[in-house]
Design a protein around this motif. Structure first.
Motif, PDB file in Angstrom:
ATOM      1  N   GLU A 256      24.540  17.607  41.590  1.00  0.00           N
ATOM      2  CA  GLU A 256      24.936  18.934  41.117  1.00  0.00           C
ATOM      3  C   GLU A 256      25.597  19.672  42.268  1.00  0.00           C
ATOM      4  N   GLY A 257      26.623  19.048  42.837  1.00  0.00           N
ATOM      5  CA  GLY A 257      27.311  19.601  43.992  1.00  0.00           C
ATOM      6  C   GLY A 257      27.054  18.811  45.259  1.00  0.00           C
ATOM      7  N   THR A 258      26.389  17.666  45.147  1.00  0.00           N
ATOM      8  CA  THR A 258      26.160  16.806  46.308  1.00  0.00           C
ATOM      9  C   THR A 258      27.501  16.406  46.912  1.00  0.00           C
ATOM     10  N   ILE A 259      27.611  16.471  48.235  1.00  0.00           N
ATOM     11  CA  ILE A 259      28.871  16.178  48.915  1.00  0.00           C
ATOM     12  C   ILE A 259      28.868  14.739  49.421  1.00  0.00           C
ATOM     13  N   PHE A 260      29.918  13.984  49.086  1.00  0.00           N
ATOM     14  CA  PHE A 260      30.213  12.692  49.702  1.00  0.00           C
ATOM     15  C   PHE A 260      31.458  12.905  50.563  1.00  0.00           C
ATOM     16  N   GLN A 261      31.320  12.716  51.859  1.00  0.00           N
ATOM     17  CA  GLN A 261      32.445  13.005  52.736  1.00  0.00           C
ATOM     18  C   GLN A 261      32.687  11.857  53.704  1.00  0.00           C
ATOM     19  N   ALA A 262      33.926  11.790  54.212  1.00  0.00           N
ATOM     20  CA  ALA A 262      34.265  10.811  55.240  1.00  0.00           C
ATOM     21  C   ALA A 262      35.555  11.249  55.903  1.00  0.00           C
ATOM     22  N   THR A 263      35.719  10.889  57.158  1.00  0.00           N
ATOM     23  CA  THR A 263      36.966  11.089  57.888  1.00  0.00           C
ATOM     24  C   THR A 263      37.500   9.715  58.274  1.00  0.00           C
ATOM     25  N   LYS A 264      38.678   9.379  57.768  1.00  0.00           N
ATOM     26  CA  LYS A 264      39.268   8.071  58.004  1.00  0.00           C
ATOM     27  C   LYS A 264      40.432   8.204  58.969  1.00  0.00           C
ATOM     28  N   VAL A 265      40.374   7.438  60.040  1.00  0.00           N
ATOM     29  CA  VAL A 265      41.449   7.425  61.027  1.00  0.00           C
ATOM     30  C   VAL A 265      42.428   6.321  60.646  1.00  0.00           C
ATOM     31  N   LEU A 266      43.691   6.699  60.505  1.00  0.00           N
ATOM     32  CA  LEU A 266      44.699   5.729  60.097  1.00  0.00           C
ATOM     33  C   LEU A 266      44.898   4.655  61.159  1.00  0.00           C
ATOM     34  N   ALA A 267      45.052   3.431  60.701  1.00  0.00           N
ATOM     35  CA  ALA A 267      45.343   2.297  61.572  1.00  0.00           C
ATOM     36  C   ALA A 267      46.048   1.256  60.727  1.00  0.00           C
ATOM     37  N   GLU A 284      33.374  -8.178  34.005  1.00  0.00           N
ATOM     38  CA  GLU A 284      33.687  -6.842  33.515  1.00  0.00           C
ATOM     39  C   GLU A 284      32.563  -5.869  33.884  1.00  0.00           C
ATOM     40  N   VAL A 285      32.954  -4.670  34.326  1.00  0.00           N
ATOM     41  CA  VAL A 285      31.985  -3.645  34.696  1.00  0.00           C
ATOM     42  C   VAL A 285      32.065  -2.520  33.668  1.00  0.00           C
ATOM     43  N   SER A 286      30.932  -2.153  33.101  1.00  0.00           N
ATOM     44  CA  SER A 286      30.916  -1.114  32.075  1.00  0.00           C
ATOM     45  C   SER A 286      29.910  -0.035  32.421  1.00  0.00           C
ATOM     46  N   GLY A 287      30.135   1.145  31.828  1.00  0.00           N
ATOM     47  CA  GLY A 287      29.132   2.202  31.854  1.00  0.00           C
ATOM     48  C   GLY A 287      29.018   2.977  33.146  1.00  0.00           C
ATOM     49  N   PHE A 288      30.020   2.925  34.040  1.00  0.00           N
ATOM     50  CA  PHE A 288      29.910   3.688  35.289  1.00  0.00           C
ATOM     51  C   PHE A 288      30.036   5.181  35.006  1.00  0.00           C
ATOM     52  N   GLN A 289      29.206   5.971  35.713  1.00  0.00           N
ATOM     53  CA  GLN A 289      29.272   7.434  35.623  1.00  0.00           C
ATOM     54  C   GLN A 289      29.235   8.044  37.008  1.00  0.00           C
ATOM     55  N   SER A 290      30.065   9.062  37.184  1.00  0.00           N
ATOM     56  CA  SER A 290      29.960   9.944  38.345  1.00  0.00           C
ATOM     57  C   SER A 290      29.995  11.364  37.819  1.00  0.00           C
ATOM     58  N   LYS A 291      28.904  12.108  38.075  1.00  0.00           N
ATOM     59  CA  LYS A 291      28.814  13.477  37.572  1.00  0.00           C
ATOM     60  C   LYS A 291      28.302  14.396  38.675  1.00  0.00           C
ATOM     61  N   GLY A 292      29.025  15.496  38.862  1.00  0.00           N
ATOM     62  CA  GLY A 292      28.551  16.534  39.759  1.00  0.00           C
ATOM     63  C   GLY A 292      28.638  16.197  41.231  1.00  0.00           C
ATOM     64  N   ILE A 293      29.527  15.266  41.627  1.00  0.00           N
ATOM     65  CA  ILE A 293      29.674  14.897  43.039  1.00  0.00           C
ATOM     66  C   ILE A 293      30.902  15.606  43.604  1.00  0.00           C
ATOM     67  N   ASP A 294      30.760  16.157  44.803  1.00  0.00           N
ATOM     68  CA  ASP A 294      31.859  16.806  45.518  1.00  0.00           C
ATOM     69  C   ASP A 294      32.407  15.816  46.548  1.00  0.00           C
ATOM     70  N   TYR A 295      33.536  15.188  46.227  1.00  0.00           N
ATOM     71  CA  TYR A 295      34.134  14.175  47.104  1.00  0.00           C
ATOM     72  C   TYR A 295      35.104  14.849  48.082  1.00  0.00           C
ATOM     73  N   ARG A 296      34.989  14.488  49.377  1.00  0.00           N
ATOM     74  CA  ARG A 296      35.865  15.083  50.388  1.00  0.00           C
ATOM     75  C   ARG A 296      36.310  13.997  51.364  1.00  0.00           C
ATOM     76  N   LEU A 297      37.607  13.724  51.377  1.00  0.00           N
ATOM     77  CA  LEU A 297      38.167  12.714  52.266  1.00  0.00           C
ATOM     78  C   LEU A 297      39.200  13.363  53.178  1.00  0.00           C
ATOM     79  N   THR A 298      39.002  13.202  54.478  1.00  0.00           N
ATOM     80  CA  THR A 298      39.953  13.699  55.470  1.00  0.00           C
ATOM     81  C   THR A 298      40.586  12.510  56.179  1.00  0.00           C
ATOM     82  N   VAL A 299      41.907  12.540  56.300  1.00  0.00           N
ATOM     83  CA  VAL A 299      42.640  11.440  56.940  1.00  0.00           C
ATOM     84  C   VAL A 299      43.349  11.991  58.170  1.00  0.00           C
TER      85      VAL A 299
END
Length: 784
Positions: A256-267, A284-299
């Motif tokens: 419910e607003g959990t943050i997944f974050q990462a900083t990726k350095v280009l190479a 085959e993969v079925s039934g995946f759910q992502s709800k309420g996640i705050d994704y943050r990617l910095t490059v």
């Protein structure tokens, strides 16, 4: 000799200070429970009950539930007055994760003349409820209650220890598991779940958390609950394609607003990196759910090779496998990346089949991407590649400002069928360029067009001041419906368009319906279909002025001229649009053209134009003959060559001196009035009103200028009604075969003669009405 202590008879009752259903002493019971909890292996069912305690020695028989509340698990159902069912107090452990619910007791009203199935509803916090169709999955049964004649006639108690059938399996707390970081603890909890799956409760992992190594989710039917205030830093190790990798069915990431974050350095040692990736590596993969996640990617950093990076990637590697029945809902995504001068592909969510030249199979199926928010993304926000039955709905895309030369296609369908883009809101920032929406296929792959796509209710605000950009760019679409969207450009200086349909090698555009859209402000065409579209309908749109106020609203280079109406010399059809052109603004749904502008229709032989033009002197000149085939106003036309006008409306002519108007109008009282003198070359015919005899007849002057009656008796009084000032009224009064009848004139008729009495003859006299009385114009003639 030691005297043995006599033990009580076996029972499921409760000794003093004990727990219902147990024979262990309280102290021993507590020790066992503590050991189970300390080991972290007590896997709770999702609904059970500790109820009012029964006396020791009471056996557990179903029949006893009717008489002893507490031996069976509480919620004792008994018949009350009429259709009222009494339900005793009880306590349940309900839901997933389990939550204690106390019920103070109450009543339910049964349905008469039916069998009522009374149950606890886990969806409503285990509140008592009823159904007349039977117990189904998700219900916790209490009783079957038969009602007839306005009263309860039978109660069958069906209570058991309450087990919630909605349970998805055992629950394990990740924070109690061993591991150096959050990722290790979650992995250990998943490993402890049975093969059938269950729930990992990671809500005890609060604040800043780390997943140092890739978290592999390869066990099916696993739900992970994350703490709303937690921030997870994901791994970006060299060569790693994802911080979290999902390869099993029915994996649910819930926050419910959990943050997944990462900083990726280009190479240059990698091509892909995603915060979360779902891959069909084995099946085959079925039934995946992502709800309420705050994704943050910095490059950061630089590179010389193309990269594909973003928040979430659902990737189907081969045509034999796929990603199906997934949902991405209520998440947010931020990707921040530098302008490194080469074509980069920054994504929000990428849902895609393998990008190979011969791939036309739809292997991404039945997915919903809805109610997500995207901030400051520098590229393709939602891409669906070779999908089917994908719904992209109610997402918000803000502050999109791609700084590199690649630009943006914020929501992008490639080779996707039977799908929708509905009610999304997209803003491209002032330094951005590219397209709000993009629909097409892979060039040079015949049959890879997107098919049966609905685009409706979306809003695109394009603020880009550099490069080119479109509200909707179509390159390969068959059977498309584009309705009720708003495309607005407020700052474009490049070759921008509201809707652009374009040809690409190997792909076709056909059967596209474009209607009820609002498009304005783009610096080139508002709608540009060029020569690309076959069997395309453009109907009833609002096309606003271009950014420069130019008259470029609809481009069809196959004809060269913008038309309204049927066009017979091309494969398309353009039907009426509301258009704002040049300096004159459209108001109240009018088509307003500048002076000297014209409307043009293609003639039936496709050899020339038929025009309606206003000249410099403001005179309307027509290049066609006029016919009015039943122009209906407030009614249905009755036939050819008729013009119907509303009551109280008229036809106006300008006088010779151009100083006044003359008119013919129908008044509100349904009387025609003519404002000018009339010269009639031939006769004017007035109506004849034949009045049925009575001793007191009424002559209605509105039904004709001539009033006729045949006397079959004496008229003792009469009435003249509805006469109009200036109206000439003629009376014809005839005797029947008997003759000798007498006639009394109306009181407002002056100078009426004595009629003749000869049988089978008539008398006639003329009058003029001045608004009050009718005055005789002649002495009249009798016995004719």
């Amino acid at each position: 000799m030691v005297k043995k202590k006599k033990l009580p008879a076996p029972s499921f009752g409760v000794p003093e200070n004990g727990i219902a259903g147990c024979q262990l002493p309280v102290k021993r019971m507590a020790q066992v429970l503590l050991l189970l909890l300390a080991a972290g292996h007590w896997q709770l069912g999702t609904a059970w009950a500790q109820q009012a305690q029964a006396q020791q020695g009471q056996p557990l028989y179903a029949v006893n539930a009717k008489y002893v509340n507490g031996v069976a698990p509480g919620y004792w159902p008994t018949a009350g007055a009429g259709l009222t069912l009494n339900i005793a107090a009880g306590t349940a452990i309900c839901g997933n994760l389990p939550v204690k619910v106390d019920y103070a007791g109450g009543t339910l009203t049964m349905t008469n003349a039916a069998t009522n199935y009374v149950y606890l509803d886990p969806v409503a916090s285990c509140a008592p409820a009823k159904s007349t169709t039977g117990f189904t999955v998700g219900m916790i049964p209490l009783a079957q209650v038969v009602a007839a004649g306005g009263a309860i006639t039978g109660v069958t108690d069906v209570r058991t220890w309450f087990v919630d059938p909605n349970s998805s399996g055992p629950v394990i707390r990740a924070d109690l598991m061993p591991g150096a970081d959050a990722g290790a603890k979650i992995a250990a909890a998943i490993a402890d779940l049975p093969a059938t799956g269950g729930t990992v409760d990671a809500r005890g992992l609060e604040g800043a958390q780390t997943i140092a190594s890739q978290l592999l989710l390869d066990k099916a039917n696993v739900t992970i609950l994350f703490n709303p205030g937690a921030t997870y830093t994901l791994p970006t190790t060299s060569g790693l394609q994802a911080g979290i990798l999902v390869t099993a069915d029915n994996v649910h990431l819930l926050g419910e607003g959990t943050i997944f974050q990462a900083t990726k350095v280009l190479a240059d040692d990698f091509t892909d990196y995603w915060l979360v990736r779902v891959s069909d590596a084995d099946e085959e993969v079925s039934g995946f759910q992502s709800k309420g996640i705050d994704y943050r990617l910095t490059v950061t950093g630089t590179t010389t090779t193309e990269k594909r990076m973003g928040c979430v990637n659902l990737y189907a590697a081969t045509t034999a496998r796929g990603i199906v029945d997934f949902e991405l809902a209520g998440n947010s995504c931020r990707t921040s990346a530098p302008d490194i001068g080469i074509m980069q592909k920054w994504y929000g969510f990428a849902v895609e089949g393998e990008d190979v030249a011969a791939l036309t199979a739809r292997i991404i199926k039945r997915g919903k991407i809805h109610h997500n928010t995207f901030h400051e993304c520098d590229g393709r926000v939602i891409q669906v590649y070779h999908g089917q039955q994908i719904d992209v709905e109610s997402n918000i895309v803000t502050d999109i400002a791609p700084g590199d030369t690649y630009g943006a296609n914020e929501i992008r369908f490639i080779g996707t069928d039977d799908s929708t883009i509905v009610d999304n809101v997209i803003t491209i920032g002032s330094t951005g360029h590219g397209n709000c929406l993009y629909i097409g296929g892979v060039a040079n792959i015949a049959g890879d067009e997107s098919k049966n796509i609905t685009v409706s209710g979306n809003t695109c605000v394009h603020r880009g001041a550099v490069g080119s950009g479109y509200g909707l760019h179509i390159i390969g679409l068959q059977d498309g419906t584009i309705t009720s969207n708003t495309f607005v450009n407020v700052n474009a200086t490049g070759a921008t368009r509201g809707i652009k349909i374009e040809n690409v090698a190997g792909l076709t555009n056909q059967d596209i319906f474009i209607a009820s859209n609002r498009i304005r402000g783009f610096s080139a065409w508002q709608v540009d279909i060029g020569t690309a579209a076959v069997r395309t309908v453009v109907g009833v749109n609002y096309l606003g002025r271009t950014a420069a106020g130019l008259s470029q609203f609809l481009n069809d280079t196959g004809v060269g001229t913008r038309y309204l109406g049927w066009e017979y010399d091309k494969a398309g059809l353009i039907t009426p649009n509301f258009i704002e052109v040049g300096a004159n603004s459209a108001q109240s749904g009018n088509l307003r053209l500048p002076n000297t502008g014209s409307l043009r229709w293609r003639n039936a032989g496709a050899t020339g134009d038929l025009s309606l033009t206003v000249g410099a002197d403001d005179y309307l000149t027509s290049g066609v003959r006029f016919r009015a085939p039943g122009l209906g106003v407030n009614r249905t036309p009755l036939g050819d060559d008729l013009i119907y006008m509303k009551n109280a409306k008229g036809i106006y002519w300008r006088n010779a001196a151009n100083t006044a108007e003359h008119w013919i109008a129908l008044t509100a009282s349904d009387v025609f009035e003519v404002s000018a003198r009339m010269s009639v070359a031939k006769s004017v015919v007035s109506g004849l009103n034949v009045v049925t005899f009575s001793a007191t007849p009424t002559f209605d002057a509105s039904l004709g200028n001539t009033q006729k009656i045949t006397l079959t008796g004496n008229v003792t009084s009469s009435t003249l009604s509805n006469a109009t000032a200036g109206q000439t009224i003629n009376f014809v009064i005839c005797q029947d075969a008997t003759g000798g009848r007498t006639f009394v004139w109306p009181t407002n008729v002056k100078g009426g003669m004595t009629i003749g009495s000869t049988l089978s003859t008539c008398s006639a006299q003329d009058f003029i009405f001045d608004g009050t009385n009718a005055y005789a114009l002649s002495a009249g003639v009798t016995n004719m």
